[in-house]
Design a protein around this motif. Sequence first.
Motif, mmCIF file in Angstrom:
data_model
loop_
_atom_site.group_PDB
_atom_site.id
_atom_site.type_symbol
_atom_site.label_atom_id
_atom_site.label_comp_id
_atom_site.label_asym_id
_atom_site.label_seq_id
_atom_site.Cartn_x
_atom_site.Cartn_y
_atom_site.Cartn_z
ATOM 1 N N UNK A 91 -1.174 -15.456 3.107
ATOM 2 C CA UNK A 91 -1.067 -15.392 1.862
ATOM 3 C C UNK A 91 0.379 -14.576 1.533
ATOM 4 N N UNK A 92 1.354 -15.439 0.620
ATOM 5 C CA UNK A 92 2.525 -14.840 0.281
ATOM 6 C C UNK A 92 2.527 -14.679 -1.187
ATOM 7 N N UNK A 93 2.755 -13.368 -1.607
ATOM 8 C CA UNK A 93 2.738 -12.946 -2.968
ATOM 9 C C UNK A 93 3.654 -11.997 -3.282
ATOM 10 N N UNK A 94 4.235 -11.925 -4.482
ATOM 11 C CA UNK A 94 5.230 -10.813 -4.849
ATOM 12 C C UNK A 94 4.453 -9.526 -5.323
ATOM 13 N N UNK A 95 3.314 -9.901 -5.791
ATOM 14 C CA UNK A 95 2.326 -8.987 -6.386
ATOM 15 C C UNK A 95 1.352 -8.535 -5.390
ATOM 16 N N UNK A 96 0.211 -7.789 -5.692
ATOM 17 C CA UNK A 96 -0.553 -7.372 -4.773
ATOM 18 C C UNK A 96 -1.793 -8.389 -5.054
ATOM 19 N N UNK A 109 -2.308 -8.506 0.266
ATOM 20 C CA UNK A 109 -1.223 -9.064 0.861
ATOM 21 C C UNK A 109 -0.086 -8.810 -0.442
ATOM 22 N N UNK A 110 1.365 -8.874 0.098
ATOM 23 C CA UNK A 110 2.093 -8.928 -0.884
ATOM 24 C C UNK A 110 2.592 -7.484 -1.284
ATOM 25 N N UNK A 111 2.621 -7.019 -2.319
ATOM 26 C CA UNK A 111 3.176 -5.526 -2.664
ATOM 27 C C UNK A 111 2.085 -4.721 -2.775
ATOM 28 N N UNK A 155 5.168 -16.702 -10.572
ATOM 29 C CA UNK A 155 4.126 -15.714 -10.261
ATOM 30 C C UNK A 155 3.031 -16.511 -9.513
ATOM 31 N N UNK A 156 2.047 -15.493 -8.934
ATOM 32 C CA UNK A 156 1.138 -16.194 -8.177
ATOM 33 C C UNK A 156 1.138 -16.109 -6.702
ATOM 34 N N UNK A 157 0.629 -16.965 -5.843
ATOM 35 C CA UNK A 157 1.009 -16.745 -4.215
ATOM 36 C C UNK A 157 0.612 -18.028 -3.872
ATOM 37 N N UNK A 233 9.318 -15.177 6.219
ATOM 38 C CA UNK A 233 8.610 -16.496 6.461
ATOM 39 C C UNK A 233 8.950 -17.464 5.669
ATOM 40 N N UNK A 234 9.123 -18.539 6.239
ATOM 41 C CA UNK A 234 9.461 -19.862 5.542
ATOM 42 C C UNK A 234 8.319 -20.361 4.538
ATOM 43 N N UNK A 235 7.130 -19.857 4.960
ATOM 44 C CA UNK A 235 6.007 -20.304 4.050
ATOM 45 C C UNK A 235 5.999 -19.630 2.742
ATOM 46 N N UNK A 236 6.489 -18.387 2.648
ATOM 47 C CA UNK A 236 6.458 -17.519 1.692
ATOM 48 C C UNK A 236 7.759 -17.598 0.852
ATOM 49 N N UNK A 237 8.664 -18.850 1.031
ATOM 50 C CA UNK A 237 10.013 -18.933 0.316
ATOM 51 C C UNK A 237 9.434 -19.815 -1.127
ATOM 52 N N UNK A 238 10.012 -18.849 -2.013
ATOM 53 C CA UNK A 238 9.747 -19.430 -3.532
ATOM 54 C C UNK A 238 11.280 -20.203 -3.832
ATOM 55 N N UNK A 239 11.137 -21.566 -4.392
ATOM 56 C CA UNK A 239 12.353 -22.303 -4.499
ATOM 57 C C UNK A 239 13.361 -21.699 -5.434
ATOM 58 N N UNK A 240 12.704 -20.803 -6.432
ATOM 59 C CA UNK A 240 13.630 -20.186 -7.364
ATOM 60 C C UNK A 240 14.607 -19.234 -6.302
#
Length: 666
Positions: A91-96, A109-111, A155-157, A233-240
């Motif tokens: 799970x890749x996320x910028x939030x919790x 996962x995330x923050x 946002x999201x995961x 991790x490449x799976x966690x890359x956001x295109x933005x």
Amino acid sequence: MNICFSQDSIQTKKIYSLQDLEKGIDLKKDWKSKIGANSSWKETDFNDDEWKPQTAVFFNLNDSAYKGEIWFRQKIQVDSTLVNVPISLLVFSKANAGVYLNGLYLGSFGKVDEKTKEFKNQPVTFIFSKPGEHVFAVHYKDVLHNQKLSVFQPKGFKFSLVTVDNYSEKADLNNYLWLAITAIGFIFITLGVIHLMLFGFYRKFIANLFFGIFNFCSGLSILLGYAPMLHSGIDGIQFTELNNPTSITFSLIGSLAISTTVNFLFSKNKLRLIILSACVGIALFLMYVVSMDFSFVGSVFTTLLLFEAIIIVLIATINKKPGSKIIAFGLICSFGFAILLGMFVGILYATQTMNAILLSILIILGTFSFFSIPFAMSAFLASNFAAVSRKLNQQLKEVKQLSAQTLKQQQEHKGLLENKMSFLETEVKERTKEIEIQKQEIEKQQTELLSEKQKSEDLLLNILPKDIADELKESGESKVKQFSSVSILFSDFTNLDSVSQRLNSQELLDELNHCFQAFDHITTKHQIEKIKTISYSYMAVSGLPLVNDNHAKKMIEVALEMCDFITAYQEERKKADKPYFEIKIGINSGEVVAGIVGIKKFAYDIWGDAVNTAARMKARSENGKINVGHTTYELAKSYFNFSYRGELEIKGKGLAKMYFVETKTN
């Protein structure tokens, strides 16, 4: 924020097998969500039919009820091949993002920690205990939902299931890619150092300075912009994130540097440079002051700067300026690869697809785009230095010819010079001898001055603490300071009348000096500040001018050592049938004010109620005893054994608790 996603029960649900897991199960869609923070939404039997469909990655929720928490739910079907098989949850996320399976907590996962900037992206391993339907629930909490972020910031995961072996392969691949792009970044940094060094050796060729800045910015764009993003991790890359502000900033500055380099080589138009620099400043202002939504302006200006540099080089090529073809080739290649890279990123952004192969293509295109300009510029500079070298060789030949012509003239002057030098050598020897004598006299005077200065320093330090002495030397005055907790010691010789009857004045003074010198050695050893001697009393303080939390313990240790000295001193005097001193000591702890007052005969002293109480403690002490107040007892009771004396009357204070120090604790 809590969001829960659930798969629509009306649709035909896919049944996942071990074969699907080996390929990787990516759960992007078919989630259901609900804004709120209800912990019962994680349960398996919860009815989520009224929840709205939602993708795992979203941009804006135009809902006033959204306060940063949202739940996601999704139901999946698995067959018997996935039962009891270890599965890695990524799970890749910028939030919790807290993840639950069938109501049971799997991990966050995330923050995870709001106080740090670190993100947790390590996988969690679990198993399906039975085939059939299972429910994933994600508790999504975004602490930054109130902050003004870019509208392009997703946002999201990202939620995926892989085998344990596949995760290990992905981790190894990610490390290799990270090492590769980091190596590219350091190559650019190295090129920047080389060209800045070249500029340092030859300041007139300013192109080396700006080209070094370009390489530095390119390296920093990779190391600070793309490498950290890839390291997670490449799976966690956001295109933005591929268009992140750090990379845009350094790319923009680097483009201005390469434009300046080209302008210096082929145009030298200062007005154009001023206008372009102002445009770069405006772009950075819009990005960092107004809004990061203007980051696209930086990308546009970067493209325009490269395009402007290409036009200048093409005009120089038409005018057949030396080296312009090489640089034109590099700029055109870089611009072309950049366009391909931008088109490719746009396609991937539209499809929201990313894997190792696509990321490798991005790295290759980016590498070609980055390296085309340094390669062409290095080739140009190499050819330029080669031309300079040829010119220098020609000049060297001319110098040799001139040297041959002047050699004869030099030989004619040699005889005259030798005679003159002989005369000068004699003069130099005489002057050297005189200077040596003067030097010895000066060194002697300096030695005497240093000796006198040291004596003055030692005398001042003997009167005042070092910090106070330094303050006086610097400013000519010392400020009074307050200390919240120190320990004060007073000692007193109690049988002076009987001793003085048997000793003359000089002998009495010698005995006092002998004891006080011993006390001075004891306080110095324990880093205790002696304040003064008052008649036959000795006063010292622990905990200033340097603050010491163990001041009470250290002061009692000093008092015990004083008593030990007096005991040994008494034994010696008894054996010689000579009179000896009896001593009693009092200690108290508390707040004092310390400093020096007046402008003549400086003396460091302390004042305060704690000082007066310490004197009262001494007065109520007994021969050979150390009497302490209750404050000192509380600070040192874990280090020494005490005997409680009860509450005794002290002058001006009334009743006060007092204790005799007995021994140290084990």
